[in-house]
Scaffold this active site. Structure first.
Site, mmCIF file in Angstrom:
data_model
loop_
_atom_site.group_PDB
_atom_site.id
_atom_site.type_symbol
_atom_site.label_atom_id
_atom_site.label_comp_id
_atom_site.label_asym_id
_atom_site.label_seq_id
_atom_site.Cartn_x
_atom_site.Cartn_y
_atom_site.Cartn_z
ATOM 1 N N SER A 124 32.296 25.702 -6.143
ATOM 2 C CA SER A 124 32.239 24.362 -6.719
ATOM 3 C C SER A 124 31.701 23.411 -5.659
ATOM 4 O O SER A 124 31.803 23.681 -4.455
ATOM 5 C CB SER A 124 33.640 23.919 -7.136
ATOM 6 O OG SER A 124 33.707 22.516 -7.345
ATOM 7 N N TYR A 150 42.025 22.636 -2.620
ATOM 8 C CA TYR A 150 41.002 23.146 -3.544
ATOM 9 C C TYR A 150 39.673 23.304 -2.816
ATOM 10 O O TYR A 150 38.977 24.321 -2.959
ATOM 11 C CB TYR A 150 40.855 22.189 -4.716
ATOM 12 C CG TYR A 150 39.782 22.587 -5.714
ATOM 13 C CD1 TYR A 150 39.905 23.738 -6.479
ATOM 14 C CD2 TYR A 150 38.646 21.792 -5.903
ATOM 15 C CE1 TYR A 150 38.931 24.105 -7.402
ATOM 16 C CE2 TYR A 150 37.674 22.145 -6.825
ATOM 17 C CZ TYR A 150 37.813 23.306 -7.565
ATOM 18 O OH TYR A 150 36.839 23.659 -8.468
#
Length: 320
Positions: free
Chosen positions: A158, A183
């Protein structure tokens, strides 16, 4: 230092769909394993691959939900897998290997994002453990089945990798927890995994890629409070998506990982990070959050992370 991180002019872009990048590609006789292939981008990936003729195995933490979501799709089978549980990873891999089949496309799609502090296994931070360590163990255990001379391993990262490199002094976030930086570290790990796997596997004709699928509203946001998504400008108070032009549809979001797994345009390449169905450019310091950060493609950090991951999981298909 030279880099392979430069666009190749694929002819596709942010608005391309998974079906469009597969147009004219016949996957009959090919087998794909797509983790989380029953929800969000994973579901669209499974649909597109089967439409092109592939058989898809979907390992799922929620088997009943997966079977319901995939009902009616031909050439799909569901098995159980919890990436946060290394014994579950071992069990799935052993069952698959016992089938005697080989894997043409391994798409590490499943993941969690910005969840509250959660510990799994021997106290590991859940995002690093699920998004990275579980997939690391899975690919290494399935390595005997990954087809030499053409298979590809796709690690779904991502642009969230911009949030953090690897925190080598506190990988498991024991000294304070930030859900977005955690994350980011996990998504950086997804890229570094592909970088080092490609270096190890290329001589066997197996190539690895990492990618940013794009911004898409999917069940990946399930851990985010509604108020936070409103504050970020993603949705309004009624839950409607704001600025829909700023988000991809699931069909568009699945395109880059399908392109990574199947496109002949990537033949002979590997170890690179992709976005919008092309190779991404290096990120510009202080610029927009696009492209790939240098910390995510550093071969020394990739080798260091591989060694740490092998130590933590007890699995390394390439150990001497």
């Amino acid at each position: 230092m030279s880099t392979a991180q430069h666009k190749i002019g694929s002819g596709f872009g942010a608005n391309s769909t998974a079906d469009e990048v597969l147009e004219g590609i016949d996957l009959t006789g090919k087998l794909a394993v797509v983790t989380g292939g029953y929800s969000g981008l994973g579901l669209e990936t499974t649909r597109a691959l089967t439409k092109a003729g592939a058989r898809v195995v979907v390992p799922a933490r929620r088997r009943a939900a997966a079977e319901e979501a995939l009902a009616g799709l031909d050439s799909v089978e569901v098995d159980e897998l919890d990436l946060g549980d290394l014994e579950s990873v071992r069990g799935f891999a052993e069952r698959f290997l016992a089938s005697g089949r080989t894997i043409d496309f391994m798409i590490d799609n499943a993941g969690i994002m910005a969840c509250p502090e959660t510990r799994v296994g021997p106290g590991w931070e859940a995002q690093f453990a699920t998004n990275h360590l579980g997939h690391f163990a899975l690919v290494n255990r399935l390595w005997p089945a990954i087809e030499p001379g053409g298979a590809r391993v796709v690690s779904v990262s991502s642009r969230g990798h911009h949030f953090s490199g690897i925190r080598w002094d506190d990988v498991q976030w024991r000294q304070g927890y930030d859900k977005w930086e955690a994350y980011g570290q996990a998504k950086t790990a997804n890229v570094l995994f592909a970088v080092h796997l490609d270096r190890l596997a290329a001589e066997r004709g197996v190539r690895a890629f990492a990618l940013h699928p794009g911004g898409i509203i999917t069940p990946l946001q399930r851990h985010l409070p509604k108020a936070e998504m409103v504050e970020r400008g993603w949705i309004d108070e009624q839950g409607n998506v704001l600025n829909p032009e700023g988000f991809k549809s699931p069909e568009q979001g699945a395109a880059t990982q399908v392109w990574a797994a199947t496109s002949p345009q990537l033949d002979g390449m590997g170890g690179v990070y992709l976005e919008d169905c092309d190779i991404a450019e290096p990120a510009v310091d202080g610029g927009e959050r696009s492209g790939v950060k240098a910390w995510a493609t550093d071969p020394e950090q990739a080798a260091r992370l591989w060694a740490l991951s092998a130590e933590l999981t007890g699995v390394d298909a390439f150990a001497a």
